[in-house]
Design a protein around this motif. Sequence first.
Motif, PDB file in Angstrom:
ATOM      1  N   ASP A   1      -8.781   3.988   1.171  1.00 48.04           N
ATOM      2  CA  ASP A   1      -8.502   5.352   2.235  1.00 48.04           C
ATOM      3  C   ASP A   1      -7.551   5.056   3.171  1.00 48.04           C
ATOM      4  O   ASP A   1      -7.715   4.016   4.026  1.00 48.04           O
ATOM      5  CB  ASP A   1      -9.794   5.628   3.009  1.00 48.04           C
ATOM      6  CG  ASP A   1      -9.748   6.762   3.929  1.00 48.04           C
ATOM      7  OD1 ASP A   1      -8.888   6.938   4.239  1.00 48.04           O
ATOM      8  OD2 ASP A   1     -10.921   7.321   4.283  1.00 48.04           O
ATOM      9  N   PRO A   2      -6.450   5.505   3.366  1.00 48.52           N
ATOM     10  CA  PRO A   2      -5.319   5.325   4.260  1.00 48.52           C
ATOM     11  C   PRO A   2      -5.693   5.381   5.740  1.00 48.52           C
ATOM     12  O   PRO A   2      -5.487   4.706   6.550  1.00 48.52           O
ATOM     13  CB  PRO A   2      -4.426   6.664   4.200  1.00 48.52           C
ATOM     14  CG  PRO A   2      -4.712   6.991   2.765  1.00 48.52           C
ATOM     15  CD  PRO A   2      -6.202   6.679   2.780  1.00 48.52           C
ATOM     16  N   ASP A   3      -6.874   5.961   6.038  1.00 47.72           N
ATOM     17  CA  ASP A   3      -7.397   6.054   7.551  1.00 47.72           C
ATOM     18  C   ASP A   3      -8.479   4.982   7.744  1.00 47.72           C
ATOM     19  O   ASP A   3      -8.804   4.793   8.981  1.00 47.72           O
ATOM     20  CB  ASP A   3      -8.224   7.142   7.746  1.00 47.72           C
ATOM     21  CG  ASP A   3      -7.230   8.717   7.764  1.00 47.72           C
ATOM     22  OD1 ASP A   3      -5.942   8.437   7.822  1.00 47.72           O
ATOM     23  OD2 ASP A   3      -7.435   9.563   7.342  1.00 47.72           O
ATOM     24  N   ARG A   4      -8.507   4.191   6.609  1.00 47.11           N
ATOM     25  CA  ARG A   4      -9.686   2.884   6.891  1.00 47.11           C
ATOM     26  C   ARG A   4      -8.844   1.625   6.527  1.00 47.11           C
ATOM     27  O   ARG A   4      -9.629   0.728   5.943  1.00 47.11           O
ATOM     28  CB  ARG A   4     -10.741   3.224   6.219  1.00 47.11           C
ATOM     29  CG  ARG A   4     -11.581   4.553   6.647  1.00 47.11           C
ATOM     30  CD  ARG A   4     -12.995   4.477   5.879  1.00 47.11           C
ATOM     31  NE  ARG A   4     -13.956   3.653   6.523  1.00 47.11           N
ATOM     32  CZ  ARG A   4     -15.064   2.993   6.119  1.00 47.11           C
ATOM     33  NH1 ARG A   4     -15.185   3.386   4.959  1.00 47.11           N
ATOM     34  NH2 ARG A   4     -15.780   2.284   6.701  1.00 47.11           N
TER      35      ARG A   4
ATOM     36  N   VAL B   1       0.788  -1.232  -0.029  1.00 43.68           N
ATOM     37  CA  VAL B   1       0.121   0.099   0.008  1.00 43.68           C
ATOM     38  C   VAL B   1       0.882   1.072   0.095  1.00 43.68           C
ATOM     39  O   VAL B   1       1.754   1.212   0.692  1.00 43.68           O
ATOM     40  CB  VAL B   1      -0.900  -0.057   1.162  1.00 43.68           C
ATOM     41  CG1 VAL B   1      -1.758   1.291   1.211  1.00 43.68           C
ATOM     42  CG2 VAL B   1      -1.626  -1.251   1.295  1.00 43.68           C
ATOM     43  N   VAL B   2       0.820   2.015  -0.927  1.00 40.82           N
ATOM     44  CA  VAL B   2       1.254   3.416  -0.993  1.00 40.82           C
ATOM     45  C   VAL B   2       0.365   4.531  -1.096  1.00 40.82           C
ATOM     46  O   VAL B   2      -0.613   4.673  -1.998  1.00 40.82           O
ATOM     47  CB  VAL B   2       2.150   3.238  -2.307  1.00 40.82           C
ATOM     48  CG1 VAL B   2       2.804   4.866  -2.473  1.00 40.82           C
ATOM     49  CG2 VAL B   2       3.232   2.122  -2.441  1.00 40.82           C
ATOM     50  N   ARG B   3       0.818   5.562  -0.187  1.00 43.07           N
ATOM     51  CA  ARG B   3      -0.328   6.807  -0.146  1.00 43.07           C
ATOM     52  C   ARG B   3       0.147   7.698  -1.236  1.00 43.07           C
ATOM     53  O   ARG B   3       1.199   7.942  -1.511  1.00 43.07           O
ATOM     54  CB  ARG B   3       0.174   7.433   1.262  1.00 43.07           C
ATOM     55  CG  ARG B   3      -0.940   8.574   1.477  1.00 43.07           C
ATOM     56  CD  ARG B   3      -0.410   9.571   2.647  1.00 43.07           C
ATOM     57  NE  ARG B   3       0.662   9.257   3.357  1.00 43.07           N
ATOM     58  CZ  ARG B   3       0.426   8.671   4.661  1.00 43.07           C
ATOM     59  NH1 ARG B   3      -0.691   8.833   5.247  1.00 43.07           N
ATOM     60  NH2 ARG B   3       1.456   8.516   5.491  1.00 43.07           N
ATOM     61  N   LEU B   4      -0.879   8.137  -1.710  1.00 41.45           N
ATOM     62  CA  LEU B   4      -0.851   9.155  -2.847  1.00 41.45           C
ATOM     63  C   LEU B   4      -1.310  10.460  -2.267  1.00 41.45           C
ATOM     64  O   LEU B   4      -0.819  11.602  -2.889  1.00 41.45           O
ATOM     65  CB  LEU B   4      -1.780   8.697  -4.148  1.00 41.45           C
ATOM     66  CG  LEU B   4      -1.437   7.423  -4.750  1.00 41.45           C
ATOM     67  CD1 LEU B   4      -2.542   6.974  -5.816  1.00 41.45           C
ATOM     68  CD2 LEU B   4      -0.120   7.251  -5.391  1.00 41.45           C
TER      69      LEU B   4
END
Length: 333
Positions: A160-163, A56-59
Amino acid sequence: MSTETGTYRLTQYAHGGGCACKIPPGELESVLAGLLGGPVDDDLLVGLETGDDAAVVRLSADLAVVATADFFTPVVDDPYDWGRIAVANALSDVYAMGGRPLVGVNLLAWPRDVLPFELAKEVLRGGLDVAREAHCHVGGGHSIDDAEPKYGMAVTGVVDPDRLLRNDAGVAGDPLSLSKRLGLGVLNNRHKQTGEVFPDAIAAMTALNQVASQAALAAGARCATDITGFGLLGHVAKLARASGVTAVIDAPAVPYLDGARESATAGYVSGGTRRNLAWVRPRTDFGSLPEVEQLLLADAQTSGGLLVAAELPGCPVIGELVERAAYDVVVRG
């Protein structure tokens, strides 16, 4: 499978079948250990460290990309069903992270001088149908001439990075819910050896984990993994170790497909399952649980369900996470 060029049992053209062909977890860990360490970009939210289901990579603040690849040798003789199973399994890695698949590319290895290409077409058709069910685009892929048939997909999704669901976010007190029945490994091995077909197993393997993933997010879960080639015990042991807790499994609460226990007792146990059990045995307290029950808990699944650290509607709770003890897993019989 009957075709104009004859009758073929695809499982007879491979040394194993499905996720039972995975490299044993102990061997894999020893190889990956040499690749860990060094600088890591903060935007790489999930990498190699915990052996999670996908990268997983944050955009951006509210968007991350999920990337995975999964392929294996034939797990059933019917090429269309094999294609469906392989893609449902590949998509599962995205669902296990709480993500939504966007696009997949085919990965196909085919013994073109041994098996007719019309069978490969059926495999690809099965994969395409499951991808369409998931509303996931299919954009080409890659194929090679190989001694054994293999098929799967590389899948890209968003989350969603927060989920995010991840295997290192378990907390003591969390219940453990399982979304599919176990026993796929022994039933698939019996199918390979006898030709018997188990429709319930095929239905389970082709079922998407989308609903379970959405239910996990709705329940506020933070921790999950899918149950595939390392078996329930292998995957829950990795989750427990990554989360710094111990997993307690209530063996009588674990659901199995019809015929699974009978097949295990009759000896239809794959080499992959036996390797799984050998790996988890030193880190698991089995008490007096009979060996056949241990093998079923270690059974190498193909396109299995999600194990979620939360209660999910319609899914049995098979255990819980507790404060870290001497073992990764404790099995209560």
